[in-house]
Write an enzyme that holds these catalytic residues in place. Structure first.
Site, PDB file in Angstrom:
ATOM      1  CG  ASP A 121     -14.053 -25.765 -20.554  1.00  0.00           C
ATOM      2  OD1 ASP A 121     -14.323 -26.727 -21.308  1.00  0.00           O
ATOM      3  OD2 ASP A 121     -14.328 -24.590 -20.840  1.00  0.00           O
ATOM      4  CD  GLU A 151     -13.845 -23.471 -26.879  1.00  0.00           C
ATOM      5  OE1 GLU A 151     -12.902 -23.332 -26.078  1.00  0.00           O
ATOM      6  OE2 GLU A 151     -14.499 -24.530 -26.975  1.00  0.00           O
TER       7      GLU A 151
END
Length: 628
Positions: A308, A514
């Protein structure tokens, strides 16, 4: 006799030219050669510098044709909101991607780079793209075939901008709605998530019947390489805190969080992204047991594993505290491509040092590069490295908007219809003297789309991209003689004295993505609750909730006549009006449990303390209305 030297000379010349032709024949450039022959041939020609370059992914803001050429960079990405220009056209995107690609093609071996972008609910970074409902809404449709069609439409829109790779789908199993990424999860139920991996076949194409299991598959220039994410357990963190620790037994991890990966791999998913989160205290980016041991060796996944964003940096706390250790731990764990995204020379120098000093074995580098090249060959990047403009008309096409509108209709969940079953409020009559539309979300396209839309965190307002707000959808649907009054937050007296036939209240969460979406209270932001109270206390009302997850609604439910969960429907708000006014019936079923109070969380279907406001799978169905 005098002729002999000439024929000898001719023969020598012939041999000379044949040798040159032989030297110029490169097996890796020949699409007729078997995949493994091409990989092996190219690998045999690569230096360590060229191999390490393939393992690097950088953000477009630090990329240039020169950088691609000098460092042999394998991949570029657009992070959330990283675009070539505000409101950039498809042509502008294509020109940018091709410019970078030309840099890669000018290297000694001409290995094309792969450009990746988040396309998590349509081509969501791009102006005028079709924005589909977020995954939580698609989970409520229970229709894998619909999701597959959305994958195919998304692939066309992404390819329309010259991009061949998407960081989607998210196949997290969200077990706690307090998690800020819950809307990226199709369901709390692993079986629903498994079924929805059909989107992989939509994005990449249907894998051929006799294709070897685990080998990536991309069916040509109208399809994109997909990325199943985030491996593994990202939806199970303690208290739903993003990037936190998932505390669960191995059996629990494999039975709840892993099933979507089995299906994705069987469907030929090209790449898998590692999660920021930890499993029982071990960071996934450093978990060799699960990345190499289970994913690569047990499940025989043959695509590449990508980190990521700054994922290896976050192996240490604080991030980047010991970068050489992060490189060692991440690469050793089995990460093949590292999303750096900015300071790539630090990574290249660090990894080169560790390979030269035998800290990381050459076999690990070769495994990574083979996997990256395998995906690039399978995608046809070597044959068609440059994008053309043949698909630009696919971006935000009418056909795709109709598909998104259908997805909106089918994702809506009707939670309450009338104070009593005998007197349902929905479907609403199109002919009425005066209708009140209220609430902060009724005329706000950005709120309707949520996070991961044009910018990473999403936006407020109606000028971010093209689409239809719910207010405009209502105006498009009602009888021409019906008067629509829009007031964002009217007071109770105003509602009482204006003789409205009924009211539609649209409230909900503001956009987030997020960690910014992590919430311990899950309340609707002000003035949402006041709007509900003022309007529903004075006139018959339907409340439409725009949210990425169940939110606190119990205190207001008795005053509400009808309640609709619309999730984050995207640009095609017309789909909401289609169902409110009965052109289509309600069919959606909750893909998540709707709690009474946050004190109950985490609470998922099958738990011993299961006592929901609305259970998993709940949803009142209605039939389309007769013409009204």
């Amino acid at each position: 006799m005098a002729r002999t030297p000439i024929s000898l000379m001719g023969l020598l010349l012939l041999c000379f030219w044949a040798a040159i032709a032989e030297a110029e024949y490169l097996k890796y450039k020949d699409p007729k050669q078997p995949l493994n022959v091409r990989i092996k041939d190219l690998m045999s020609r690569m230096t360590l510098e060229e191999k390490i370059g393939q393992m690097v992914q950088i953000d477009r803001t630090v990329a240039s044709a020169e950088v691609m050429k000098n460092y042999f960079i394998g991949s570029i990405l657009s992070g959330g909101g990283s675009v070539p220009a505000k409101e950039a056209s498809a042509e502008t995107w294509i020109d940018m991607v091709n410019d970078f690609q030309k840099g890669s093609l000018s290297t000694r071996l001409g290995i094309p780079m792969i450009y990746g972008i988040d396309a998590v609910h349509g081509h969501n970074n791009v102006y005028k793209a079709t924005i589909f409902p977020h995954n939580i809404g698609l989970g409520a449709t229970r229709d894998p075939e619909l999701v597959k069609r959305i994958g195919a439409a998304t692939a066309l829109e992404v390819r329309a901008t010259g991009i061949p790779y998407v960081f989607a789908p998210c196949i997290a199993v969200c077990r706690d709605p307090r998690w800020g990424r819950c809307y990226e999860s199709y369901s709390e139920d692993p079986k629903v998530v498994q079924a929805m991996t059909e989107i992989v076949s939509g994005l990449q194409g249907e894998i051929p019947t006799h294709s070897p299991k685990g080998v990536p598959f991309v069916a040509g220039r109208n399809k994109v390489a997909a990325c199943a994410k985030h491996y593994v357990g990202d939806g199970g963190t303690t208290d739903g805190i993003n990037e936190n620790n998932t505390v669960i037994s191995r059996h629990g991890l494999l039975s709840i969080h892993m099933p979507g990966y089995y299906n994705s791999i069987i469907k030929g998913v090209a790449t898998i992204m590692v999660s920021y989160s930890s499993w029982n205290g071990v960071k996934m980016h450093a978990n060799r047991d699960l990345v190499t041991g289970f994913l690569k060796n047990t499940l025989r996944f043959r695509g590449f594993v990508i980190s990521d964003w700054e994922g290896i940096d976050r192996i240490t706390s604080p991030p980047h505290a010991n970068y050489s250790y992060s490189i060692q731990a991440g690469i050793h764990a089995g990460i093949d491509m590292v999303m750096i995204p900015y300071n790539y020379t630090e990574f290249i120098d660090g990894l080169t040092f560790q390979v030269r000093n035998k800290i990381i074995p050459m076999t690990r580098i070769n495994d990574a590069v083979k996997r990256i090249l395998r995906v690039k060959f399978v995608m046809g990047l070597f044959e068609n490295p440059l994008a053309d403009r043949s698909l630009v008309n696919q971006l935000g096409s009418q056909e795709h908007r109709e598909l998104a509108r259908e997805a909106v209709r089918r994702s809506l969940v009707l939670l309450k219809n009338g104070k009593s079953a005998e007197k349902p409020l929905l479907p609403l009559p199109k002919k009425a003297s005066k209708i009140l539309v209220a609430g902060s979300h009724a005329d706000n396209l950005g709120f309707q789309c949520g996070g991961w839309t044009i910018e990473w965190q999403g936006l407020s307002g109606n000028n971010l991209t093209s689409g239809t707000t719910i207010l405009n959808a209502i105006k498009n649907t009602v009888d021409p003689d019906t008067k629509i009054v829009y007031k964002k937050n009217p007071d109770a007296d105003y509602v009482k004295t204006n003789k409205f036939s009924y009211a539609i209240v649209v409230v909900g969460e503001h956009p987030y993505a997020e960690t910014n979406g992590d919430s311990l209270n899950l309340t609707i932001p002000d003035p949402g609750p006041t709007t509900i109270k003022n309007v529903c206390g004075a006139v018959r009302c339907v409340v439409v909730i725009i949210s990425g997850r169940p939110v606190v609604i119990q205190p207001y439910i008795s005053s509400i006549d009808a309640l609709v969960a619309a999730w984050l429907p995207g640009t095609e708000g017309q789909g909401v009006a289609d169902v409110l006014f009965g052109e289509y019936g309600f069919s959606g079923k909750l893909s998540r449990t709707w709690f009474k109070t946050v004190d109950q969380l985490p609470m998922n279907v099958g738990d011993p303390h299961y006592d929901p406001l609305f259970p998993f799978g709940f949803g009142i169905t209605t039939k389309p209305a007769q013409a009204n």
